[in-house]
Every structure is written in C-alpha cells, then in structure tokens.
Design a protein around this motif. Structure first.
Motif, PDB file in Angstrom:
ATOM      1  N   ARG A 150       1.025  -1.222   0.042  1.00  0.00           N
ATOM      2  CA  ARG A 150      -0.042   0.075   0.049  1.00  0.00           C
ATOM      3  C   ARG A 150       0.835   1.211  -0.201  1.00  0.00           C
ATOM      4  O   ARG A 150       1.919   1.306   0.776  1.00  0.00           O
ATOM      5  CB  ARG A 150      -0.909   0.026   1.215  1.00  0.00           C
ATOM      6  CG  ARG A 150      -2.116   0.703   1.093  1.00  0.00           C
ATOM      7  CD  ARG A 150      -3.118   0.571   2.482  1.00  0.00           C
ATOM      8  NE  ARG A 150      -4.218   1.335   2.523  1.00  0.00           N
ATOM      9  CZ  ARG A 150      -5.293   1.225   1.769  1.00  0.00           C
ATOM     10  NH1 ARG A 150      -5.242   0.464   1.165  1.00  0.00           N
ATOM     11  NH2 ARG A 150      -6.156   2.210   2.096  1.00  0.00           N
TER      12      ARG A 150
ATOM     13  N   ALA B 174       0.280   7.386  -2.568  1.00  0.00           N
ATOM     14  CA  ALA B 174      -0.248   7.646  -3.877  1.00  0.00           C
ATOM     15  C   ALA B 174       0.793   7.179  -5.006  1.00  0.00           C
ATOM     16  O   ALA B 174       2.076   7.303  -4.900  1.00  0.00           O
ATOM     17  CB  ALA B 174      -0.425   9.298  -4.071  1.00  0.00           C
ATOM     18  N   LEU B 175       0.116   6.509  -5.963  1.00  0.00           N
ATOM     19  CA  LEU B 175       1.218   5.936  -7.009  1.00  0.00           C
ATOM     20  C   LEU B 175       1.477   6.877  -8.072  1.00  0.00           C
ATOM     21  O   LEU B 175       0.533   7.150  -8.833  1.00  0.00           O
ATOM     22  CB  LEU B 175       0.633   4.415  -7.263  1.00  0.00           C
ATOM     23  CG  LEU B 175       1.635   3.607  -8.504  1.00  0.00           C
ATOM     24  CD1 LEU B 175       2.723   3.185  -7.540  1.00  0.00           C
ATOM     25  CD2 LEU B 175       0.505   2.268  -8.682  1.00  0.00           C
ATOM     26  N   THR B 176       2.820   7.103  -8.410  1.00  0.00           N
ATOM     27  CA  THR B 176       3.038   8.121  -9.341  1.00  0.00           C
ATOM     28  C   THR B 176       4.231   7.761 -10.186  1.00  0.00           C
ATOM     29  O   THR B 176       5.288   7.355  -9.648  1.00  0.00           O
ATOM     30  CB  THR B 176       3.761   9.482  -8.603  1.00  0.00           C
ATOM     31  OG1 THR B 176       2.759   9.775  -7.713  1.00  0.00           O
ATOM     32  CG2 THR B 176       3.379  10.804  -9.483  1.00  0.00           C
TER      33      THR B 176
ATOM     34  N   HIS C 159       8.725   5.506  -3.950  1.00  0.00           N
ATOM     35  CA  HIS C 159       7.445   5.518  -2.972  1.00  0.00           C
ATOM     36  C   HIS C 159       7.780   4.838  -1.783  1.00  0.00           C
ATOM     37  O   HIS C 159       8.784   3.771  -1.630  1.00  0.00           O
ATOM     38  CB  HIS C 159       6.294   4.523  -3.595  1.00  0.00           C
ATOM     39  CG  HIS C 159       5.846   5.141  -4.767  1.00  0.00           C
ATOM     40  ND1 HIS C 159       6.309   4.917  -6.152  1.00  0.00           N
ATOM     41  CD2 HIS C 159       4.698   5.934  -5.009  1.00  0.00           C
ATOM     42  CE1 HIS C 159       5.731   5.523  -7.038  1.00  0.00           C
ATOM     43  NE2 HIS C 159       4.701   6.088  -6.352  1.00  0.00           N
TER      44      HIS C 159
ATOM     45  N   ASP D   9      -3.029   1.845  -4.484  1.00  0.00           N
ATOM     46  CA  ASP D   9      -2.766   3.400  -4.427  1.00  0.00           C
ATOM     47  C   ASP D   9      -3.758   4.027  -3.177  1.00  0.00           C
ATOM     48  O   ASP D   9      -5.170   3.850  -3.650  1.00  0.00           O
ATOM     49  CB  ASP D   9      -3.031   4.015  -5.603  1.00  0.00           C
ATOM     50  CG  ASP D   9      -2.822   5.643  -5.671  1.00  0.00           C
ATOM     51  OD1 ASP D   9      -3.413   6.088  -4.596  1.00  0.00           O
ATOM     52  OD2 ASP D   9      -2.513   6.329  -6.683  1.00  0.00           O
TER      53      ASP D   9
ATOM     54  N   THR E 288      -6.433   6.617  -4.253  1.00  0.00           N
ATOM     55  CA  THR E 288      -7.584   6.708  -5.205  1.00  0.00           C
ATOM     56  C   THR E 288      -8.261   4.920  -4.945  1.00  0.00           C
ATOM     57  O   THR E 288      -9.245   4.735  -5.370  1.00  0.00           O
ATOM     58  CB  THR E 288      -7.031   6.430  -6.808  1.00  0.00           C
ATOM     59  OG1 THR E 288      -6.117   5.365  -6.728  1.00  0.00           O
ATOM     60  CG2 THR E 288      -6.303   7.852  -6.823  1.00  0.00           C
TER      61      THR E 288
END
Ligand code: TA6
Length: 312
Positions: free
Chosen positions: A16, A19-21, A26, A96, A99
């Motif tokens: 987890r 936010a996945l960018t 991360h 993510d 979202t």
C-alpha cells in the motif's frame, strides 16, 4: 469435498502506498503476504463458508514452502499440491491509497517438466475419482511447460469421473477448455470479449455457451453477474457500487457459485451468494479476504432478475 486446482500458485504480496506516481520512488506504508493463485483464494473462501476443500496444483522452492506452511494453518483445507523443482511465483499488487486503484504484477511461474506434469495428472485423476469429491474448480493461468490444452484434459477427466467442473481462466487455455464442455465457465468481460470477439455481454455469453460450456457466468465488475444456464438466464447485481481492492473478487464469486452447487442451491441463490461474496471481498481491507457481516448484509440486498432465456 471440493477440489480446487491452481497450476500456477503464488505468494501474493500487497504493497500500500499513499499515492502511486510514475517515475518516483515510493514509501510503502503497509505490506501483506498471503498464499494465492486463483484456486487457492477460492479454497480459502469455500473453507470460510464451512466447506472441506482439497487444494492441488504445483508448489516449489522457498516460496512454495512458505505457501504450504501458511495453508497448513488454515482450517478445513487439505494440501494435495504436487512438488516442482522450480520456485512458486510471487505476485505484487500495489494499492494507491489515495484512489484505491490497484496495479497488479504477476510473475510467469516455475517451468513445469513433463515428469512433473505427469505426476500431477496421476494425482488429479485419483482426486477427481475419489468418492467424496463433489465439485472441481480449475483456476488461473498456466505456468510455463504445462500444455495449453491442460484444462481441456482436466475437464474431460472430471466429466469421466461424473464430477461437475468449473473453469476460470483466460486466453487459449479458456478457448480450449470451453470446447471440452465444462459445467460452468466464469469469464470476466475482457476474457469473454477475447474468447468471442464481442464486447456486448449478452451476445458474448450466448456465444460462449454455443462453444461448449453448459453454463456461462460472466463477471461484469460493479455490474455484478450475467448467467446463462440450462435452467434459465439471470442478472445478479450488488445493492450499491462498492469501492476497494478488487484483487480476488472474481475468486470469491467462483467460491459462491461452487458452494451453491455443492449445496444444491437453485441458480438465483448461487448467483446472489457469488455477488455478495465478491462485493464483500472488494470492501475488505486485506486483498482476497471478506468480512462475514458485510457479506450477510450484502447477501440480503443482492437483486437477481431474469435475463435473456437460455435458448436464445
Ligand atoms: O485473482 C487474484 C489472484 O488470484 C491473485 O491472488 C494472484 O495470485 C493472481 O490472481 C493470479 O492470477 P493468474 O491469472 O496469473 O493465475
């Protein structure tokens, strides 16, 4: 006893992240690791519903050992996995948290030798013919080395043993499996479109039946299930759009269908169970699990309506 077959078992890892960018590094805020592969997930849900389940397929290496150790702690599950020299794969689901979207990365799995495949076939035929076996589920991708017609072969063996068999796979193994006339096939919308060339669910579901499956249960994500069976056609919809992690939701639907089959429930009740289990799995914080209270609450509110007659 219900038999689930997972030729490509897995250790499922879920990360987890806030936010996945793309193109950034991360920090993982939560890690879970569980035994997986579709048929293993199906088995766990069936066991949670009170069914005795035997799990077969392949397991090998350190990952395979870890998977078997974890399965041994679960009630009502019997491990009949066949050893392979290669290592059981890992899969990675990145969630993510902002979202709720999930990105899934699946390794191909160990290469299975002809001798290992022959050993599996021997064991499977004995399990299929065992007098206590009430239903069989064949689930997931094939690892390298397993023939593309494997599921067709396993379906024919189940039919020879007079045990109802459900198929949940994709691509060419699905195409060949459907032609071997399984009792139930459960494709999702993409798998159904790839099989039939049609993106229109009712048309594609009818086409899949014409190709050989006795009953087709199409899983349509948030829209629930569309089933065309020898007894009739139904739509089953969840009471509301459930947000969360869809990993394993299809496997929970398979468990709902199989448990209903094993208990002799009529189709509408099997479908309601499948939709409620699937939605409860999406809602659960840990991928592939479900909360029994959420399940019971959803089950009471699933809408099952008549769909196109099976003969059209
Ligand atoms: O449906 C979720 C899941 O069962 C994961 O547990 C993961 O192991 C994966 O699917 C396997 O799917 P595949 O189609 O690669 O066999």
């Amino acid at each position: 006893m219900i038999l689930t077959v997972t030729l490509n078992t897995a250790l499922d890892l879920t990360y987890r992240v806030p936010a996945l960018t793309p193109h950034t590094s991360h920090r993982v805020t939560e890690v879970t690791e569980r035994p997986g592969g579709k048929g293993v997930n199906v088995a766990r849900v069936l066991a949670a519903l009170g069914h005795a389940v035997t799990v077969t397929g392949f397991a090998g290496g350190d990952t395979g050992r870890a998977l078997r150790e974890r399965l041994a702690t679960e009630p009502r599950l019997t491990d009949a996995l066949v050893p392979v020299a290669g290592a059981t794969r890992r899969t990675l689901a990145v969630v993510d948290a902002a979202t709720g979207d999930t990105t899934q990365l699946n390794e191909p799995g160990p290469t299975v030798t002809p001798a290992e495949w022959a050993a599996f076939l021997d064991s499977y035929e004995q399990l299929a013919r065992h007098e206590g076996t009430t239903a069989i589920a064949l689930c997931g991708s094939l690892p390298p080395g397993v023939p593309v017609g494997a599921y067709a072969l396993l379906i024919r063996a189940a039919r020879a043993a007079r045990v109802p068999v459900l198929l949940d796979t994709s691509g060419e193994p699905l195409r060949r499996g459907v032609a071997a006339r399984p009792d139930i096939v459960k494709p999702n919308a993409d798998e159904l479109a790839e099989l039939t060339g049609s993106h229109e669910p009712e048309r594609a579901t009818r086409d899949a039946r014409r190709r050989g499956a006795h009953a087709v249960v199409a899983s349509l994500g948030a829209d629930g299930l569309l089933a065309l069976t020898p007894d009739g056609g139904w739509r089953a919809r969840p009471p509301k759009r459930v947000r969360g992690n869809p990993t394993g939701a299809g496997d929970s639907a398979v468990a709902g269908l199989l448990s209903g089959l094993a208990e002799g429930l009529p189709w509408p009740e099997r479908l309601a169970r499948a939709v409620a289990l699937s939605a409860a799995t999406v809602a659960a914080p840990v991928a592939g699990e479900f909360d029994p209270t959420t399940y019971e609450d959803l089950l009471a509110r699933v809408a099952v309506t008549d769909a196109v007659p099976a003969s059209t």
